[in-house]
Design a protein around this motif. Sequence first.
Motif, PDB file in Angstrom:
ATOM      1  N   ALA A 174       0.840  -1.210   0.000  1.00  0.00           N
ATOM      2  CA  ALA A 174       0.000   0.000   0.000  1.00  0.00           C
ATOM      3  C   ALA A 174       0.872   1.257   0.000  1.00  0.00           C
ATOM      4  O   ALA A 174       0.608   2.210  -0.758  1.00  0.00           O
ATOM      5  CB  ALA A 174      -0.923  -0.012   1.219  1.00  0.00           C
ATOM      6  N   LEU A 177       2.177   1.873  -3.420  1.00  0.00           N
ATOM      7  CA  LEU A 177       1.171   2.485  -4.301  1.00  0.00           C
ATOM      8  C   LEU A 177       1.128   3.987  -4.051  1.00  0.00           C
ATOM      9  O   LEU A 177       1.052   4.787  -4.983  1.00  0.00           O
ATOM     10  CB  LEU A 177      -0.213   1.875  -4.059  1.00  0.00           C
ATOM     11  N   ALA A 184      -1.335  -2.711 -10.064  1.00  0.00           N
ATOM     12  CA  ALA A 184      -2.235  -3.540 -10.875  1.00  0.00           C
ATOM     13  C   ALA A 184      -1.517  -4.001 -12.147  1.00  0.00           C
ATOM     14  O   ALA A 184      -1.588  -5.171 -12.522  1.00  0.00           O
ATOM     15  CB  ALA A 184      -3.499  -2.764 -11.218  1.00  0.00           C
ATOM     16  N   ASN A 187       1.131  -6.654 -11.306  1.00  0.00           N
ATOM     17  CA  ASN A 187       0.508  -7.962 -11.042  1.00  0.00           C
ATOM     18  C   ASN A 187       0.045  -8.626 -12.336  1.00  0.00           C
ATOM     19  O   ASN A 187       0.166  -9.838 -12.499  1.00  0.00           O
ATOM     20  CB  ASN A 187      -0.678  -7.796 -10.085  1.00  0.00           C
ATOM     21  N   ASP A 192      -0.421 -12.517 -15.433  1.00  0.00           N
ATOM     22  CA  ASP A 192      -1.546 -12.672 -16.351  1.00  0.00           C
ATOM     23  C   ASP A 192      -1.142 -12.561 -17.812  1.00  0.00           C
ATOM     24  O   ASP A 192      -2.014 -12.529 -18.675  1.00  0.00           O
ATOM     25  CB  ASP A 192      -2.600 -11.599 -16.047  1.00  0.00           C
TER      26      ASP A 192
ATOM     27  N   PHE B 150     -12.429  -9.456   3.290  1.00  0.00           N
ATOM     28  CA  PHE B 150     -11.277  -9.741   2.431  1.00  0.00           C
ATOM     29  C   PHE B 150     -11.730 -10.319   1.095  1.00  0.00           C
ATOM     30  O   PHE B 150     -11.216  -9.961   0.028  1.00  0.00           O
ATOM     31  CB  PHE B 150     -10.311 -10.706   3.123  1.00  0.00           C
ATOM     32  N   CYS B 159      -7.973 -10.255  -7.694  1.00  0.00           N
ATOM     33  CA  CYS B 159      -6.733 -10.567  -6.954  1.00  0.00           C
ATOM     34  C   CYS B 159      -5.701  -9.460  -7.130  1.00  0.00           C
ATOM     35  O   CYS B 159      -4.530  -9.720  -7.420  1.00  0.00           O
ATOM     36  CB  CYS B 159      -6.159 -11.927  -7.348  1.00  0.00           C
ATOM     37  N   PHE B 160      -6.172  -8.194  -6.979  1.00  0.00           N
ATOM     38  CA  PHE B 160      -5.302  -7.017  -6.990  1.00  0.00           C
ATOM     39  C   PHE B 160      -4.682  -6.751  -8.354  1.00  0.00           C
ATOM     40  O   PHE B 160      -3.674  -6.080  -8.457  1.00  0.00           O
ATOM     41  CB  PHE B 160      -4.218  -7.132  -5.906  1.00  0.00           C
ATOM     42  N   LYS B 161      -5.341  -7.259  -9.406  1.00  0.00           N
ATOM     43  CA  LYS B 161      -4.803  -7.043 -10.756  1.00  0.00           C
ATOM     44  C   LYS B 161      -5.514  -5.927 -11.502  1.00  0.00           C
ATOM     45  O   LYS B 161      -5.082  -5.544 -12.596  1.00  0.00           O
ATOM     46  CB  LYS B 161      -4.898  -8.344 -11.571  1.00  0.00           C
ATOM     47  N   TYR B 162      -6.650  -5.440 -10.980  1.00  0.00           N
ATOM     48  CA  TYR B 162      -7.349  -4.343 -11.655  1.00  0.00           C
ATOM     49  C   TYR B 162      -6.931  -3.015 -11.030  1.00  0.00           C
ATOM     50  O   TYR B 162      -6.503  -2.957  -9.883  1.00  0.00           O
ATOM     51  CB  TYR B 162      -8.872  -4.504 -11.529  1.00  0.00           C
ATOM     52  N   SER B 163      -7.117  -1.937 -11.799  1.00  0.00           N
ATOM     53  CA  SER B 163      -6.648  -0.633 -11.325  1.00  0.00           C
ATOM     54  C   SER B 163      -7.497  -0.104 -10.165  1.00  0.00           C
ATOM     55  O   SER B 163      -7.132   0.883  -9.534  1.00  0.00           O
ATOM     56  CB  SER B 163      -6.630   0.361 -12.479  1.00  0.00           C
ATOM     57  N   ALA B 167      -4.393   1.849  -2.635  1.00  0.00           N
ATOM     58  CA  ALA B 167      -3.652   1.681  -1.378  1.00  0.00           C
ATOM     59  C   ALA B 167      -4.621   1.341  -0.253  1.00  0.00           C
ATOM     60  O   ALA B 167      -4.324   0.514   0.615  1.00  0.00           O
ATOM     61  CB  ALA B 167      -2.862   2.949  -1.072  1.00  0.00           C
ATOM     62  N   TYR B 170      -5.487  -2.343  -0.183  1.00  0.00           N
ATOM     63  CA  TYR B 170      -4.430  -3.128   0.448  1.00  0.00           C
ATOM     64  C   TYR B 170      -4.439  -2.946   1.968  1.00  0.00           C
ATOM     65  O   TYR B 170      -4.228  -3.898   2.713  1.00  0.00           O
ATOM     66  CB  TYR B 170      -3.068  -2.722  -0.104  1.00  0.00           C
ATOM     67  N   ASN B 187      -7.507 -16.151  -1.693  1.00  0.00           N
ATOM     68  CA  ASN B 187      -7.013 -15.814  -3.038  1.00  0.00           C
ATOM     69  C   ASN B 187      -6.811 -17.062  -3.886  1.00  0.00           C
ATOM     70  O   ASN B 187      -7.108 -17.064  -5.088  1.00  0.00           O
ATOM     71  CB  ASN B 187      -5.695 -15.036  -2.946  1.00  0.00           C
ATOM     72  N   PHE B 191      -9.027 -17.800  -7.171  1.00  0.00           N
ATOM     73  CA  PHE B 191      -8.328 -17.546  -8.427  1.00  0.00           C
ATOM     74  C   PHE B 191      -7.425 -18.670  -8.903  1.00  0.00           C
ATOM     75  O   PHE B 191      -6.909 -18.608 -10.005  1.00  0.00           O
ATOM     76  CB  PHE B 191      -7.506 -16.251  -8.322  1.00  0.00           C
ATOM     77  N   ILE B 243      -8.925 -15.226 -21.253  1.00  0.00           N
ATOM     78  CA  ILE B 243      -7.749 -15.994 -21.702  1.00  0.00           C
ATOM     79  C   ILE B 243      -7.071 -15.411 -22.954  1.00  0.00           C
ATOM     80  O   ILE B 243      -5.861 -15.177 -22.941  1.00  0.00           O
ATOM     81  CB  ILE B 243      -8.104 -17.488 -21.905  1.00  0.00           C
ATOM     82  N   ARG B 246      -4.752 -12.416 -22.644  1.00  0.00           N
ATOM     83  CA  ARG B 246      -3.551 -12.603 -21.828  1.00  0.00           C
ATOM     84  C   ARG B 246      -2.342 -13.013 -22.650  1.00  0.00           C
ATOM     85  O   ARG B 246      -1.214 -13.018 -22.167  1.00  0.00           O
ATOM     86  CB  ARG B 246      -3.825 -13.695 -20.791  1.00  0.00           C
TER      87      ARG B 246
END
Lengths: 315, 315
Positions: A174, A177, A184, A187, A192, B150, B159-163, B167, B170, B187, B191, B243, B246
């Motif tokens: 955090a 960031l 993001a 990750n 990915d 959570f 899983c924290f991959k999108y914008s 902070a 997290y 997680n 995922f 898929i 990626r």
Amino acid sequence: MITVDINEAAELLRQHDNILIIMHRSPDGDTIGSAYALCAALRMLGKNADTVCADDIPQKYDYITSKLPHIPFEPQYIVSTDIAGEQLFGEELAHYAAVTDLCIDHHGSNTGFARYGIVDASAGACTQIISKVISALGVTPDKFIADAVFTGISTDTGCFKYSNATAESYRIAADMLDFGADGATINRVMFDTKSRARIELERLVLDSVRFYENDRIAVIFITAAMLAQTGADDGDTEGIAGIPRRIEGVKAGITIKEKESGVYRISLRTTADIDAAAVCRVFDGGGHKAAAGCTLCGDADDVCSRIVAETAKQL
Amino acid sequence: MITVDINEAAELLRQHDNILIIMHRSPDGDTIGSAYALCAALRMLGKNADTVCADDIPQKYDYITSKLPHIPFEPQYIVSTDIAGEQLFGEELAHYAAVTDLCIDHHGSNTGFARYGIVDASAGACTQIISKVISALGVTPDKFIADAVFTGISTDTGCFKYSNATAESYRIAADMLDFGADGATINRVMFDTKSRARIELERLVLDSVRFYENDRIAVIFITAAMLAQTGADDGDTEGIAGIPRRIEGVKAGITIKEKESGVYRISLRTTADIDAAAVCRVFDGGGHKAAAGCTLCGDADDVCSRIVAETAKQL
């Protein structure tokens, strides 16, 4: 090795110049992130500092490595990051192991090869320790340092999927960031994005899957022929060993990778109830409780039978 | 809708009892985590509270739903969590939309259907808002609440991959770990666990991949025959549309899923430079800039040609 704390490590770095920071062989995101973040911080203090690794750094880390060009100087102080033992320096840099001044690491198994060392096995990533050393040096992370520190945390915790992702891992992430890290995107790039060769290889590997013991053991094969057919390199096989255990109901995932004709590298990934290291020790291998490896010789089917039989004893 | 802040929302909840908390149809981890976390907190205050959803909750959320059994009472106060508009209540619960007392949501597009509402579009997950409301209620999260909060953060940020993983996402996740959340396991379950049918389906889908426009467009097919052959259900196809994009170098990933003979549902996932919604609007579809969909009729090859041609115009 004389154990030092964060402030003492920072003081040692402050007292020296012309600092060479060594990454471990087969470099991963944590050793790279650690070395580059520390190097950038030391340069911000006006010092000569640089990073070095015995092996090439995979291209996907270009967003780190391309932004901190190497500079020429005569190294006077040697630091290692994320290196647990002498053998991990790699052949080309092996001579540095005995003359390492400061070791910064998070492996409980660290052999204590350096003069001074800070080893915190509770840290999910070595960059978590590095971020504290940088703070103790009085340096405020810029976006570059933030990205590098974040990369170590993300990669060493498997994108926060391993149990070493602690509350502190999330809090330091955090903070990074806030300092500008593009978490993001990092990750996504790390977890990915797949090369075409990797996609093709996964397809062939999934074709090869075999189940044993009421589907509680899954085995996949990576053969030299598959690598040749897909053009996949070692980077493309990274993480493939995680695939079989991900299948619902599978307690033990086994990956059998052909190293040369008749020689197979076994990777075993298990759930909490199976000790992977104990299985692999039977074949003179080793590792952790949930992830271990060994090498077996013979023909592929025979190798498969032997590792499956030994794993089945633990079910 | 009268906008309230965290403390006012907590005060409204404190003043009422027999509280029914509604999840959106096709429930995801965020609406489930929000409703169950809030419900548990209200019960800890001695109130009657329960959750309800128009659709069945997927089995993978059993670790949440099995731990908070339903209780009978006559609802007197209606709360919605993570519901952006009336149409998302689902047919069976549609009558609640007009009588919702308090709406807690993080969609900027919220239609304001409730009497009172707290809508924070800066929150990566609705459970982030819920965690603040729970804190304002004076409740210290137990492991159940921590797991539920959570789960919302993890699932809604991919899983924290999108914008949208900020902070604050997290930091709240870190707080939940301190309260006992088993973040790594959540997680992994969300995922990293795949059914055998899903693994088989992915194998067939990867066999079907086609590349166009110098490999910048990748197309995969999900046919009725593949679903029949693998025994995969709708749950097993979740996320498959992600898929093709990626694959390294792919700017637009297209998934063509056979709905019935001659009818295909198209999912388009793009990188920043291609407007997926604009492509899909040409075929009377829609969506977001990076993820959109439409329906096309014809034979599979023809459908593929048309969507690829329209997508190629945007390259």
